[in-house]
Design an enzyme around this catalytic site. Structure first.
Site, PDB file in Angstrom:
ATOM      1  CG  ASP A  45      -0.337   0.063   2.520  1.00  0.00           C
ATOM      2  OD1 ASP A  45       0.907  -0.047   2.597  1.00  0.00           O
ATOM      3  OD2 ASP A  45      -1.063   0.227   3.538  1.00  0.00           O
ATOM      4  CB  SER A  46       4.590   1.685  -0.058  1.00  0.00           C
ATOM      5  OG  SER A  46       4.811   0.528  -0.846  1.00  0.00           O
ATOM      6  CG  ASP A  84       0.314  -3.995   2.145  1.00  0.00           C
ATOM      7  OD1 ASP A  84       0.018  -4.664   3.148  1.00  0.00           O
ATOM      8  OD2 ASP A  84       1.120  -3.034   2.175  1.00  0.00           O
ATOM      9  CE  LYS A 114       2.999  -5.680   4.018  1.00  0.00           C
ATOM     10  NZ  LYS A 114       2.488  -4.707   5.012  1.00  0.00           N
ATOM     11  CD  GLU A 116       0.655  -1.464   7.931  1.00  0.00           C
ATOM     12  OE1 GLU A 116       0.351  -0.641   8.843  1.00  0.00           O
ATOM     13  OE2 GLU A 116       1.136  -1.115   6.842  1.00  0.00           O
ATOM     14  CD  GLU A 183       7.970  -0.282   7.868  1.00  0.00           C
ATOM     15  OE1 GLU A 183       7.033  -0.987   7.430  1.00  0.00           O
ATOM     16  OE2 GLU A 183       8.193   0.879   7.470  1.00  0.00           O
TER      17      GLU A 183
HETATM   18  O1  KIV Z   1       3.530  -1.110   1.698  1.00  0.00           O
HETATM   19  C1  KIV Z   1       4.666  -1.580   1.664  1.00  0.00           C
HETATM   20  O2  KIV Z   1       5.407  -1.413   0.671  1.00  0.00           O
HETATM   21  C2  KIV Z   1       5.118  -2.344   2.819  1.00  0.00           C
HETATM   22  C3  KIV Z   1       6.538  -2.798   2.858  1.00  0.00           C
HETATM   23  C4  KIV Z   1       7.493  -1.692   2.872  1.00  0.00           C
HETATM   24  C5  KIV Z   1       6.784  -3.772   3.946  1.00  0.00           C
HETATM   25  O3  KIV Z   1       4.358  -2.595   3.689  1.00  0.00           O
END
Ligand code: KIV
Length: 266
Positions: A45-46, A84, A114, A116, A183
């Site tokens: 989600d980056s 994510d 993924k 969090e 992280e």
């Molecule tokens: O969103 C993302 O790219 C991440 C990674 C940096 C672990 O969560």
């Protein structure tokens, strides 16, 4: 390239084989990673901050993530693709979490999702794992809840917070996560978590005593320059290269040097 299975990813820890994961957000970038031999790709989600211009990752929606995950899948059909889950998509009920995770698997063709850490995440993970979805956890600095963590800072330097992070990682493993991202935590804490977990730990700013490493691809290539965390190593400075190339194009057009004969049809 042959897609690794969840079992093979876990096996890498047992065999002491470092796990490499990078981020991609579309077909072009996923194919670049595939051509570089990267077998595991996170559609992070980056994307919200790196590509979409949001201030934080909390603005990213399910629709945006599915769009980017679908495109990434098209670019690297052979990769183990992790979607994510965005903020809010696995926070309300186990049913909501399972329904959104299914979208990553069915619509976007992801192999896993993924999530969090948040205070109710364990019940969400249990529901997703029970539904047959492979889930990767993420503890330490969790950008989706950064406002609760007093900013983008190293987490777990004090014993209380360190204990919380360790217990969080263990709870995620117990709930069925096949791997946990650590992280921005001290190396000693990451090493302790790595020793305690049977599943692989993937570090980002967590030192070298983990089972694998992940970075944002645009960070390691020097493309994203809004901020550069200390844990990022820049292996190239593509932003500078790109700016130079684009400036040259602009000048050549302004000076009527482009197109020259070899780029013209007669
Ligand atoms: O969103 C993302 O790219 C991440 C990674 C940096 C672990 O969560």
């Amino acid at each position: 390239m042959k897609k690794p299975t969840v079992g093979q990813i876990i096996q890498k820890k047992k065999q002491g084989e470092p796990i490499v994961i990078l981020t991609a957000y579309d077909a072009l970038w996923a194919s670049l990673l595939r051509d570089s031999g990267v077998e595991i790709i996170l559609v992070g989600d980056s994307v919200g901050m790196v590509l979409l211009g949001y201030e934080t990752t909390t603005s990213v929606t399910m629709e945006e993530m599915i769009h980017h995950a679908k495109a990434s899948r098209r670019g690297a059909p052979e990769a183990f693709l992790i979607g994510d889950m965005p903020f809010g998509s696995y926070h309300q009920t186990p049913q909501q979490s399972v329904a959104n995770a299914f979208r990553f698997i069915r619509e976007a063709g992801c192999d896993a999702v993924k999530i969090e850490w948040h205070s109710r995440v364990v019940e969400m993970v249990q529901a997703m794992v029970t539904a047959g979805i492979a889930v990767m956890g993420h503890v330490g600095l969790t950008p989706q809840t950064v406002s609760q963590l007093a900013g983008y800072k190293v987490q777990g330097r004090d014993p209380g917070r360190a204990k919380e992070i360790l217990e969080g990682a263990m709870a995620l493993e117990k709930a069925g996560c096949f791997s946990v991202v650590l992280e921005c935590i001290p190396e000693q804490l990451a090493a302790e978590i790595t020793r305690k977990l049977q599943v692989p730990t993937i570090g980002i700013g967590a030192g070298s005593e983990v089972d694998g490493q992940i970075l944002v691809t645009q960070d390691l290539l020097g493309l994203f320059n809004r901020f550069v965390p200390r844990f990022v190593k820049r292996y190239a400075n593509l932003r500078e290269e790109a700016v130079k190339a684009i400036q040259t194009f602009r000048q050549e057009v302004e000076e009527k040097k482009f197109p020259s004969k070899e780029h013209v049809f007669t």
